[in-house]
Design a protein around this motif. Sequence first.
Motif, PDB file in Angstrom:
ATOM      1  N   LYS A 292       0.833  -1.200   0.000  1.00 27.06           N
ATOM      2  CA  LYS A 292       0.000   0.000   0.000  1.00 27.06           C
ATOM      3  C   LYS A 292       0.872   1.256   0.000  1.00 27.06           C
ATOM      4  CE  LYS A 292      -3.513   2.459   2.694  1.00 27.06           C
ATOM      5  NZ  LYS A 292      -4.299   2.473   3.957  1.00 27.06           N
ATOM      6  N   ASN A 293       1.932   1.241   0.809  1.00 29.56           N
ATOM      7  CA  ASN A 293       2.827   2.396   0.867  1.00 29.56           C
ATOM      8  C   ASN A 293       3.539   2.629  -0.458  1.00 29.56           C
ATOM      9  OD1 ASN A 293       2.217   3.012   3.517  1.00 29.56           O
ATOM     10  ND2 ASN A 293       3.912   1.819   4.369  1.00 29.56           N
ATOM     11  N   LEU A 294       3.975   1.535  -1.095  1.00 27.95           N
ATOM     12  CA  LEU A 294       4.649   1.652  -2.379  1.00 27.95           C
ATOM     13  C   LEU A 294       3.717   2.202  -3.457  1.00 27.95           C
ATOM     14  CD1 LEU A 294       6.745  -1.658  -2.434  1.00 27.95           C
ATOM     15  CD2 LEU A 294       7.633   0.687  -2.333  1.00 27.95           C
ATOM     16  N   MET A 295       2.463   1.710  -3.460  1.00 29.55           N
ATOM     17  CA  MET A 295       1.480   2.190  -4.432  1.00 29.55           C
ATOM     18  C   MET A 295       1.151   3.657  -4.195  1.00 29.55           C
ATOM     19  SD  MET A 295      -1.171  -1.025  -4.706  1.00 29.55           S
ATOM     20  CE  MET A 295      -2.212  -0.135  -5.879  1.00 29.55           C
ATOM     21  N   GLU A 296       1.073   4.050  -2.918  1.00 34.36           N
ATOM     22  CA  GLU A 296       0.764   5.440  -2.581  1.00 34.36           C
ATOM     23  C   GLU A 296       1.892   6.360  -3.013  1.00 34.36           C
ATOM     24  OE1 GLU A 296       0.468   6.837   1.641  1.00 34.36           O
ATOM     25  OE2 GLU A 296      -1.643   7.014   1.101  1.00 34.36           O
ATOM     26  N   LYS A 297       3.127   5.913  -2.804  1.00 36.93           N
ATOM     27  CA  LYS A 297       4.272   6.735  -3.193  1.00 36.93           C
ATOM     28  C   LYS A 297       4.378   6.877  -4.705  1.00 36.93           C
ATOM     29  CE  LYS A 297       7.129   5.807   0.876  1.00 36.93           C
ATOM     30  NZ  LYS A 297       8.373   5.183   1.393  1.00 36.93           N
ATOM     31  N   SER A 298       3.924   5.868  -5.451  1.00 32.68           N
ATOM     32  CA  SER A 298       4.016   5.926  -6.904  1.00 32.68           C
ATOM     33  C   SER A 298       2.883   6.719  -7.537  1.00 32.68           C
ATOM     34  CB  SER A 298       4.028   4.498  -7.478  1.00 32.68           C
ATOM     35  OG  SER A 298       2.806   3.838  -7.182  1.00 32.68           O
ATOM     36  N   THR A 299       1.754   6.864  -6.839  1.00 34.51           N
ATOM     37  CA  THR A 299       0.599   7.558  -7.408  1.00 34.51           C
ATOM     38  C   THR A 299       0.320   8.907  -6.758  1.00 34.51           C
ATOM     39  OG1 THR A 299      -0.900   6.381  -5.906  1.00 34.51           O
ATOM     40  CG2 THR A 299      -0.519   5.400  -8.065  1.00 34.51           C
ATOM     41  N   LYS A 300       0.963   9.181  -5.612  1.00 35.15           N
ATOM     42  CA  LYS A 300       0.722  10.439  -4.918  1.00 35.15           C
ATOM     43  C   LYS A 300       2.027  11.207  -4.739  1.00 35.15           C
ATOM     44  CE  LYS A 300      -3.396   9.104  -2.294  1.00 35.15           C
ATOM     45  NZ  LYS A 300      -4.043   9.103  -0.950  1.00 35.15           N
ATOM     46  N   PHE A 301       1.894  12.537  -4.717  1.00 33.93           N
ATOM     47  CA  PHE A 301       3.047  13.390  -4.464  1.00 33.93           C
ATOM     48  C   PHE A 301       3.101  13.683  -2.970  1.00 33.93           C
ATOM     49  CE2 PHE A 301       4.984  17.689  -4.220  1.00 33.93           C
ATOM     50  CZ  PHE A 301       6.233  17.334  -4.687  1.00 33.93           C
ATOM     51  N   LEU A 302       4.130  13.170  -2.299  1.00 36.51           N
ATOM     52  CA  LEU A 302       4.214  13.243  -0.840  1.00 36.51           C
ATOM     53  C   LEU A 302       5.391  14.087  -0.363  1.00 36.51           C
ATOM     54  CD1 LEU A 302       3.429   9.486  -0.047  1.00 36.51           C
ATOM     55  CD2 LEU A 302       1.834  11.414  -0.182  1.00 36.51           C
ATOM     56  N   SER A 303       5.792  15.049  -1.180  1.00 33.18           N
ATOM     57  CA  SER A 303       6.930  15.897  -0.812  1.00 33.18           C
ATOM     58  C   SER A 303       6.505  17.318  -0.477  1.00 33.18           C
ATOM     59  CB  SER A 303       7.966  15.913  -1.953  1.00 33.18           C
ATOM     60  OG  SER A 303       8.499  14.632  -2.156  1.00 33.18           O
ATOM     61  N   ILE A 304       5.268  17.471  -0.022  1.00 34.67           N
ATOM     62  CA  ILE A 304       4.785  18.782   0.388  1.00 34.67           C
ATOM     63  C   ILE A 304       5.360  19.115   1.765  1.00 34.67           C
ATOM     64  CG2 ILE A 304       2.721  20.082   1.033  1.00 34.67           C
ATOM     65  CD1 ILE A 304       1.210  18.564  -1.083  1.00 34.67           C
TER      66      ILE A 304
ATOM     67  N   GLY B 223     -10.355  26.746  -1.853  1.00 32.28           N
ATOM     68  CA  GLY B 223     -10.761  25.556  -1.100  1.00 32.28           C
ATOM     69  C   GLY B 223     -11.104  24.398  -2.019  1.00 32.28           C
ATOM     70  N   LEU B 224     -11.813  24.693  -3.106  1.00 33.41           N
ATOM     71  CA  LEU B 224     -12.143  23.649  -4.085  1.00 33.41           C
ATOM     72  C   LEU B 224     -10.873  23.071  -4.710  1.00 33.41           C
ATOM     73  CD1 LEU B 224     -15.198  25.312  -5.875  1.00 33.41           C
ATOM     74  CD2 LEU B 224     -15.260  23.336  -4.344  1.00 33.41           C
ATOM     75  N   SER B 225      -9.881  23.914  -4.944  1.00 31.98           N
ATOM     76  CA  SER B 225      -8.600  23.438  -5.487  1.00 31.98           C
ATOM     77  C   SER B 225      -7.927  22.459  -4.542  1.00 31.98           C
ATOM     78  CB  SER B 225      -7.670  24.629  -5.753  1.00 31.98           C
ATOM     79  OG  SER B 225      -8.187  25.474  -6.742  1.00 31.98           O
ATOM     80  N   LEU B 226      -7.931  22.780  -3.251  1.00 32.61           N
ATOM     81  CA  LEU B 226      -7.309  21.902  -2.257  1.00 32.61           C
ATOM     82  C   LEU B 226      -8.038  20.570  -2.149  1.00 32.61           C
ATOM     83  CD1 LEU B 226      -6.563  24.494   0.581  1.00 32.61           C
ATOM     84  CD2 LEU B 226      -4.915  23.429  -0.965  1.00 32.61           C
ATOM     85  N   VAL B 227      -9.365  20.625  -2.135  1.00 31.64           N
ATOM     86  CA  VAL B 227     -10.145  19.383  -2.061  1.00 31.64           C
ATOM     87  C   VAL B 227      -9.927  18.548  -3.315  1.00 31.64           C
ATOM     88  CG1 VAL B 227     -12.472  18.421  -1.947  1.00 31.64           C
ATOM     89  CG2 VAL B 227     -11.882  20.390  -0.533  1.00 31.64           C
ATOM     90  N   ASN B 228      -9.888  19.218  -4.462  1.00 33.83           N
ATOM     91  CA  ASN B 228      -9.762  18.521  -5.739  1.00 33.83           C
ATOM     92  C   ASN B 228      -8.420  17.817  -5.891  1.00 33.83           C
ATOM     93  OD1 ASN B 228     -11.080  17.927  -8.258  1.00 33.83           O
ATOM     94  ND2 ASN B 228      -9.651  19.321  -9.263  1.00 33.83           N
ATOM     95  N   CYS B 229      -7.349  18.426  -5.364  1.00 31.75           N
ATOM     96  CA  CYS B 229      -6.013  17.836  -5.541  1.00 31.75           C
ATOM     97  C   CYS B 229      -5.614  16.923  -4.385  1.00 31.75           C
ATOM     98  CB  CYS B 229      -4.962  18.939  -5.717  1.00 31.75           C
ATOM     99  SG  CYS B 229      -4.543  19.824  -4.203  1.00 31.75           S
ATOM    100  N   SER B 230      -6.425  16.878  -3.326  1.00 36.33           N
ATOM    101  CA  SER B 230      -6.046  16.103  -2.134  1.00 36.33           C
ATOM    102  C   SER B 230      -5.917  14.610  -2.415  1.00 36.33           C
ATOM    103  CB  SER B 230      -7.058  16.342  -1.008  1.00 36.33           C
ATOM    104  OG  SER B 230      -8.348  15.882  -1.368  1.00 36.33           O
ATOM    105  N   LYS B 231      -6.599  14.117  -3.441  1.00 36.00           N
ATOM    106  CA  LYS B 231      -6.504  12.681  -3.747  1.00 36.00           C
ATOM    107  C   LYS B 231      -5.176  12.325  -4.412  1.00 36.00           C
ATOM    108  CE  LYS B 231      -9.350  13.398  -7.911  1.00 36.00           C
ATOM    109  NZ  LYS B 231      -9.855  14.747  -7.583  1.00 36.00           N
ATOM    110  N   TYR B 232      -4.396  13.340  -4.777  1.00 33.42           N
ATOM    111  CA  TYR B 232      -3.086  13.089  -5.382  1.00 33.42           C
ATOM    112  C   TYR B 232      -1.936  13.434  -4.435  1.00 33.42           C
ATOM    113  CZ  TYR B 232      -5.840  12.675  -9.602  1.00 33.42           C
ATOM    114  OH  TYR B 232      -6.773  12.282 -10.529  1.00 33.42           O
ATOM    115  N   THR B 233      -2.258  13.731  -3.183  1.00 31.01           N
ATOM    116  CA  THR B 233      -1.236  13.993  -2.173  1.00 31.01           C
ATOM    117  C   THR B 233      -1.799  13.578  -0.816  1.00 31.01           C
ATOM    118  OG1 THR B 233       0.222  15.696  -1.251  1.00 31.01           O
ATOM    119  CG2 THR B 233      -1.979  16.410  -1.933  1.00 31.01           C
ATOM    120  N   TYR B 234      -1.376  14.188   0.266  1.00 34.86           N
ATOM    121  CA  TYR B 234      -1.906  13.846   1.582  1.00 34.86           C
ATOM    122  C   TYR B 234      -3.391  14.196   1.651  1.00 34.86           C
ATOM    123  CZ  TYR B 234       3.005  13.536   2.921  1.00 34.86           C
ATOM    124  OH  TYR B 234       4.321  13.190   2.993  1.00 34.86           O
TER     125      TYR B 234
END
Length: 213
Positions: A14-26, A150-161
Amino acid sequence: MENKEALNTLHDIKNLMEKSTKFLSISGISSILVGLYACIGTSLAYFILEKQTFPDTFLHIPLLNVATSYQLTLICLIALGVLALSLLTAVTMSYRKAKKVSRNIFKDKSVYRLLWNFFLPLLTGGILCFSLIWHQHYGLTSSIMLIFYGLSLVNCSKYTYSDIRYLGYAEILLGLIDSFVVTHALLFWVIGFGLLHIVAGIYFYYKVERQQD
């Protein structure tokens, strides 16, 4: 014992898949800095705008008005300056954080998905605000900025934290409240873009980043 190993394996997958599909360097620090930039920009705008004080105003906060085109130009330049500095800070700190784990943000597809989902609502709201300013309808610009941000943050949240969506919900709610209190736009602006960012950055730094380190 076998069940525990299987659960650990699933967790690793799960962690590997999350790191490959999400940007976690915020970076949480960048969020705090963005909030500080917004507070400084709001302070500058406060001294530029015309002030009117009435005894029945909300918390006796003076009403702020754009009296001249020169004031409007200065306010727009301050807003653009805060936006540019915020983006530069976020990109620079994210790049450094990604570099520590040997990840190039300019070649990361998750970054482009994140940016597209973030900037689509943001640019839409920005164009709408520009149209209102062009027609000299200033009253709802701050609430539109907050809502679309706010809509921008909600919309992009599925691609990061995913926790970022809560900041988005708070911005949307604040923007909706602001739309009913059009005489104190600068107050809501500093709360939404300033204080909420600082609080979110502190939370993110202590609850997420320090655990990763």
